[in-house]
Enzyme design. Sequence first.
Site, short mmCIF file in Angstrom:
data_model
loop_
_atom_site.label_atom_id
_atom_site.label_comp_id
_atom_site.label_asym_id
_atom_site.label_seq_id
_atom_site.Cartn_x
_atom_site.Cartn_y
_atom_site.Cartn_z
N ARG A 198 11.81 77.39 -15.13
CA ARG A 198 12.86 77.32 -16.43
C ARG A 198 13.16 78.67 -16.91
O ARG A 198 14.24 78.67 -17.59
CB ARG A 198 12.11 76.58 -17.42
N LYS A 253 22.73 73.84 -7.20
CA LYS A 253 23.05 72.28 -6.74
C LYS A 253 24.36 71.73 -7.16
O LYS A 253 24.88 70.94 -6.55
CB LYS A 253 21.69 71.63 -6.55
N THR A 254 24.20 71.64 -8.46
CA THR A 254 25.06 70.85 -9.13
C THR A 254 26.78 71.37 -8.93
O THR A 254 27.60 70.63 -8.41
CB THR A 254 25.15 70.90 -10.54
N ASP A 265 22.29 62.47 -6.10
CA ASP A 265 21.64 63.87 -6.92
C ASP A 265 20.22 63.30 -7.16
O ASP A 265 19.97 62.04 -7.36
CB ASP A 265 22.42 64.03 -8.02
N GLU A 266 19.52 64.56 -7.29
CA GLU A 266 18.10 64.57 -7.59
C GLU A 266 17.29 63.59 -6.92
O GLU A 266 16.66 62.85 -7.27
CB GLU A 266 17.81 64.20 -9.10
N GLN A 303 10.30 69.65 -7.14
CA GLN A 303 10.46 69.27 -8.40
C GLN A 303 10.23 67.74 -8.63
O GLN A 303 10.72 67.26 -9.54
CB GLN A 303 11.75 69.87 -8.75
#
Length: 758
Positions: free
Chosen positions: A607, A32-33, A224-225, A255
Amino acid sequence: MDYLSSLNEPQYEGVVNTEGPTMIIAGAGSGKTRVLTYRIAYLMQDKGVDPFNILSLTFTNKAAKEMRERIESVVGSNARNLWMGTFHSVFARILRAEAGKLGYPSNFTIYDTDDSKSLIKNIVKEYGLDDKVYKPNTVLSRISSAKNRLISWQEYTTNPIYKADDDSAMKPEMGRLYKAYSLRCKKADAMDFDDLLFNTNVLFRDHLDVLNKYQHRFQYVLVDEFQDTNVSQYLITKKLSAVNRNIAVVGDDAQSIYAFRGADIENILNFEKDFPDLKVIKLEQNYRSTQNIVNAANSVIGRNKSQLKKTVWTANNDGNQIELIKSVSDNEEGRFVASEIFEQKANRNYKNEDFAILYRTNSQSRSIEEALRKSGIAYRIYGGLSFYQRKEIKDLMGYLRFAINPNDEQSFRRIINLPKRGIGPTSVEKIVVAAFEHDIPLWEVLTNINSFLPGRAANAINDFVTLIKSFMIYVETKDAFETASHIAKNSGLLKELYEDKTIEGLNRYENVQELLNAIKEFVDTPEVEDKSLNNFMQDIALLTDNDKENQETDVVTLMTIHSAKGLEFKNVFIVGMEEDLFPSQMMMSSRADLEEERRLFYVAITRAKENLYFSYALSRYRYGRLLNCEPSRFIEEVDPSYIKVNTKYGSREQKPSSFSPTPNRNAPQVGSNYARNLIANRNTAPKKPLSYHKPSDNFTPSDISNLKEGMKVEHPKFGFGKVHKMDIEGSNKKARVIFENFGEKTLLLSFAKLRIVE
């Protein structure tokens, strides 16, 4: 255009479709980044958009810095002109430019948390209120929650619902404190962190000319997020993008784990309601993890009802199955984890930095830390202090040390006014100076304090001396646990922590209980002959020798799951996977809470890149008691085809030693049902969570080593069913059972609890 060639099709779509409202749902490890940074680079380089017309909002300064650097590598130094940063930093910049509209100077002060707490403390004192009821943490948390929901002090003090809530919590003056705090901040030309968002909303609400200016300036808005935004943050971005409607939000509802900070998952779940012409792009390819890990995560999160549907997949190899480790106790769990890390490093050339150990609460780190130290494995607590370096732990340790050695000046300085006794720093300095000038021990000065200090200060010191003398008797006559428990209770430390019902207060209370657990384990260990407090303190002093602290970067990472979000590791251990711990006992009151805990589990699973471990203990010391534990329901929610039982560890079945706690009959009475239940749960064994099925009164798991097809069985949660098929994969034996009310379930027999009915 070269930078676009590395993108897959949905990533490419997320970069080049720049017009109109867009929601990019980004699964874990899906890049995504990269999409967000390339989207901004594409706007600047390929569409010719001025960077001054692009607003990009993040949640951390680190994320903003990394994104800007990535964009700069594509478009050059012009990226420095972007409006990019955290919500607070960007809106502080706007507020400074427009401060006069709200009656502030442009150089207004921004209060940090300590500033805010100090101000609240002063106001509470000035109003003559009980500072044990109106603790700065509690008051600030309440005010912060109100501001994040855009509730002003004016509305708060006139709304009967908020008044009733505060009355129920036995804090009727909360509205008065909110008003005074707000007015004092304003008079001081200061804003706290929450004000930066609150006042930006006020600015745009009351000054449409200002709103119109920024709506036309920011032709493109990117967030973002997005799943972590609160009401206040979402309303600002919604207003800013109302004219051009070029808003792109990137996030993953799976998330969303920060509801306790005010994050509202409804922002992402209902985004389409505010933007009916929304274009939705799904990034579903995971580049991080093996297929087993990705599929396991999918099998878990698929159980949530409130979610945006997506199918995360990966082209990576299958990888190893998730290893399930069963331990007799939390101490043994720590040893098993340390042993596995040691073995994997030796056999597969992993480094320490390739391992992360994740837990639900900070207090769980203690047994893990001790095991790693004894194994010579370097580690670092991420986002927090080592267990024995936490303030509340050092406070109690200070009392324990001083009861053993009352000439310990550092411990004296730490505990003399903790809890407060009205002994100020001037009196403390006079005592220390007197010991030096007369060349006598500190304790001698204290026991003859009337010769050195006059009046009230001397009386307070005499009371302190009497208290310490009583502690010394325990040191000489009782074991370490009895002594430490007595000191924790009678010093006032435990009571003070107990009465703080904020999240931070609860964590601190649990940490002190965890220290007492460690001491109880020390006393219960048969190999330890000398069970005195002195012997325990020597052991801990060696364990926490600062000279041995490893400053290398090659360290095993220990952190809470909340802290792990956004990070990745080759090998991940999720420890303490037990009911009432994970999922947390405090997150079972509603489906929404339980689904947030499940999202937290999903974050933990994702993770891991190569190897993943689930670990649980059959017994664990909590709140000074040895409790029997049952495995977390979350383990059962993972498709058993992705799990194997680790046969190297946990094969020894032992009955933990019994320990009957003494109920706390002095627990304070409080008004709210929540607080009453919390106190009750601290003083009794945790209740079992609500089950899907109420087991028979005589339910006792059977020996199922010879389970066969056609047998009727009972499961404690799924009820009655019939074995449909038996499967054997390597060392794993599984049963497919068709339950009357829950359909077919595949159960791992080395883990499942079944009663054979016939």
